[in-house]
Motif scaffolding. Structure first.
Motif, PDB file in Angstrom:
ATOM      1  N   ALA A  69       0.849  -1.190   0.000  1.00  0.00           N
ATOM      2  CA  ALA A  69       0.000   0.000   0.000  1.00  0.00           C
ATOM      3  C   ALA A  69       0.886   1.241   0.000  1.00  0.00           C
ATOM      4  O   ALA A  69       1.864   1.311   0.748  1.00  0.00           O
ATOM      5  N   LEU A  70       0.561   2.205  -0.859  1.00  0.00           N
ATOM      6  CA  LEU A  70       1.340   3.434  -0.974  1.00  0.00           C
ATOM      7  C   LEU A  70       0.454   4.627  -0.648  1.00  0.00           C
ATOM      8  O   LEU A  70      -0.709   4.674  -1.044  1.00  0.00           O
ATOM      9  N   ASN A  71       1.034   5.603   0.047  1.00  0.00           N
ATOM     10  CA  ASN A  71       0.312   6.828   0.384  1.00  0.00           C
ATOM     11  C   ASN A  71       1.254   8.025   0.329  1.00  0.00           C
ATOM     12  O   ASN A  71       1.585   8.619   1.351  1.00  0.00           O
ATOM     13  N   PRO A  72       1.681   8.397  -0.892  1.00  0.00           N
ATOM     14  CA  PRO A  72       2.548   9.568  -1.002  1.00  0.00           C
ATOM     15  C   PRO A  72       1.745  10.847  -0.773  1.00  0.00           C
ATOM     16  O   PRO A  72       0.599  10.948  -1.201  1.00  0.00           O
ATOM     17  N   THR A  73       2.343  11.802  -0.086  1.00  0.00           N
ATOM     18  CA  THR A  73       1.686  13.075   0.179  1.00  0.00           C
ATOM     19  C   THR A  73       2.184  14.115  -0.813  1.00  0.00           C
ATOM     20  O   THR A  73       3.393  14.292  -0.974  1.00  0.00           O
ATOM     21  N   GLY A  74       1.250  14.792  -1.473  1.00  0.00           N
ATOM     22  CA  GLY A  74       1.618  15.830  -2.426  1.00  0.00           C
ATOM     23  C   GLY A  74       0.388  16.560  -2.927  1.00  0.00           C
ATOM     24  O   GLY A  74      -0.744  16.218  -2.574  1.00  0.00           O
ATOM     25  N   THR A  75       0.632  17.532  -3.775  1.00  0.00           N
ATOM     26  CA  THR A  75      -0.461  18.310  -4.368  1.00  0.00           C
ATOM     27  C   THR A  75      -1.235  17.432  -5.357  1.00  0.00           C
ATOM     28  O   THR A  75      -0.770  16.353  -5.750  1.00  0.00           O
ATOM     29  N   ALA A  76      -2.381  17.916  -5.797  1.00  0.00           N
ATOM     30  CA  ALA A  76      -3.170  17.180  -6.792  1.00  0.00           C
ATOM     31  C   ALA A  76      -2.361  16.977  -8.073  1.00  0.00           C
ATOM     32  O   ALA A  76      -2.407  15.902  -8.683  1.00  0.00           O
ATOM     33  N   PHE A  77      -1.612  17.987  -8.488  1.00  0.00           N
ATOM     34  CA  PHE A  77      -0.778  17.861  -9.686  1.00  0.00           C
ATOM     35  C   PHE A  77       0.299  16.798  -9.482  1.00  0.00           C
ATOM     36  O   PHE A  77       0.512  15.941 -10.340  1.00  0.00           O
ATOM     37  N   GLN A  78       0.985  16.843  -8.347  1.00  0.00           N
ATOM     38  CA  GLN A  78       2.003  15.837  -8.064  1.00  0.00           C
ATOM     39  C   GLN A  78       1.398  14.445  -8.046  1.00  0.00           C
ATOM     40  O   GLN A  78       1.957  13.510  -8.631  1.00  0.00           O
ATOM     41  N   GLN A  79       0.246  14.297  -7.414  1.00  0.00           N
ATOM     42  CA  GLN A  79      -0.425  12.998  -7.358  1.00  0.00           C
ATOM     43  C   GLN A  79      -0.738  12.493  -8.771  1.00  0.00           C
ATOM     44  O   GLN A  79      -0.579  11.297  -9.058  1.00  0.00           O
ATOM     45  N   ALA A  80      -1.173  13.393  -9.654  1.00  0.00           N
ATOM     46  CA  ALA A  80      -1.484  12.995 -11.035  1.00  0.00           C
ATOM     47  C   ALA A  80      -0.220  12.510 -11.748  1.00  0.00           C
ATOM     48  O   ALA A  80      -0.251  11.506 -12.470  1.00  0.00           O
ATOM     49  N   VAL A  81       0.885  13.215 -11.551  1.00  0.00           N
ATOM     50  CA  VAL A  81       2.153  12.804 -12.171  1.00  0.00           C
ATOM     51  C   VAL A  81       2.603  11.465 -11.595  1.00  0.00           C
ATOM     52  O   VAL A  81       2.988  10.552 -12.335  1.00  0.00           O
ATOM     53  N   TRP A  82       2.531  11.312 -10.285  1.00  0.00           N
ATOM     54  CA  TRP A  82       2.979  10.068  -9.654  1.00  0.00           C
ATOM     55  C   TRP A  82       2.114   8.888 -10.087  1.00  0.00           C
ATOM     56  O   TRP A  82       2.601   7.769 -10.226  1.00  0.00           O
ATOM     57  N   ALA A  83       0.815   9.130 -10.326  1.00  0.00           N
ATOM     58  CA  ALA A  83      -0.061   8.064 -10.824  1.00  0.00           C
ATOM     59  C   ALA A  83       0.406   7.606 -12.208  1.00  0.00           C
ATOM     60  O   ALA A  83       0.411   6.409 -12.508  1.00  0.00           O
ATOM     61  N   ILE A  84       0.816   8.535 -13.035  1.00  0.00           N
ATOM     62  CA  ILE A  84       1.334   8.182 -14.357  1.00  0.00           C
ATOM     63  C   ILE A  84       2.647   7.415 -14.222  1.00  0.00           C
ATOM     64  O   ILE A  84       2.877   6.433 -14.935  1.00  0.00           O
ATOM     65  N   LEU A  85       3.508   7.838 -13.306  1.00  0.00           N
ATOM     66  CA  LEU A  85       4.775   7.120 -13.106  1.00  0.00           C
ATOM     67  C   LEU A  85       4.523   5.648 -12.809  1.00  0.00           C
ATOM     68  O   LEU A  85       5.255   4.778 -13.285  1.00  0.00           O
ATOM     69  N   ARG A  86       3.493   5.366 -12.037  1.00  0.00           N
ATOM     70  CA  ARG A  86       3.191   3.978 -11.646  1.00  0.00           C
ATOM     71  C   ARG A  86       2.740   3.133 -12.830  1.00  0.00           C
ATOM     72  O   ARG A  86       2.718   1.912 -12.735  1.00  0.00           O
ATOM     73  N   THR A  87       2.401   3.767 -13.963  1.00  0.00           N
ATOM     74  CA  THR A  87       1.978   3.008 -15.148  1.00  0.00           C
ATOM     75  C   THR A  87       3.132   2.716 -16.105  1.00  0.00           C
ATOM     76  O   THR A  87       2.930   2.004 -17.090  1.00  0.00           O
TER      77      THR A  87
END
Length: 162
Positions: A69-87
């Motif tokens: 389980a992952l729970n990185p803390t960041g802005t909505a923009f950062q979260q969107a980028v990190w979601a793409i990284l995971r793909t």
């Protein structure tokens, strides 16, 4: 409360951080953006066991078929980028510009590769959120919080570079 554990990797020590339920950070010891974890407590948590098992498989040259389980803390923009990284698939790379283009398609808003680079650089969970798989448009290995030598090692481990 933040909890920590330590992992000995082929690249040196790694500090894992958790909110008690999910992994919130994975940092190479001594990396430039190492957070202040002085108030964190060391604790044996199931998520640390899962993360260490994942890292054991990864550093053995195998693609893990699970994720803690992952729970990185960041802005909505950062979260969107990190979601793409995971793909980004194991053994493949993408560019900052390609991520910006994907965000533009998803949001309809213009994105810059530089803004994406800033978000990639703030990824708090290295390796599991594979920011090392992002390279420059010209194929160059660009910044990595743990150091370019570690990025090169990780990409070589995945068979991307020799």
């Amino acid at each position: 409360m933040i909890y920590t554990a330590h992992y000995a990797s082929p690249l040196g020590g790694i500090t894992l951080a958790s909110d008690g339920m999910a992994l919130a950070g994975l940092y190479f010891d001594g990396e430039r953006d190492f957070p202040d974890l002085s108030t964190a407590r060391k604790k044996d948590l199931p998520v640390f066991g899962e993360a260490m098992r994942w890292l054991d498989l990864y550093f053995a040259g195998r693609e893990p078929d699970f994720s803690p389980a992952l729970n990185p803390t960041g802005t909505a923009f950062q979260q969107a980028v990190w979601a793409i990284l995971r793909t980004i698939p194991y053994g493949e790379t993408t560019t900052y510009g390609a991520i910006a283009h994907r965000l533009e398609e998803d949001t309809g808003k213009r994105m810059s590769a530089q803004a994406v680079g800033g978000a990639v650089g703030r990824n708090p969970i290295s390796i599991l959120i594979p920011c090392h798989r992002v390279i420059g448009a010209d194929g160059s290995l660009t910044g990595y919080a743990g150091g370019l030598d570690k990025k090169e090692y990780l990409l070589a481990l995945e068979g991307v570079i020799e």
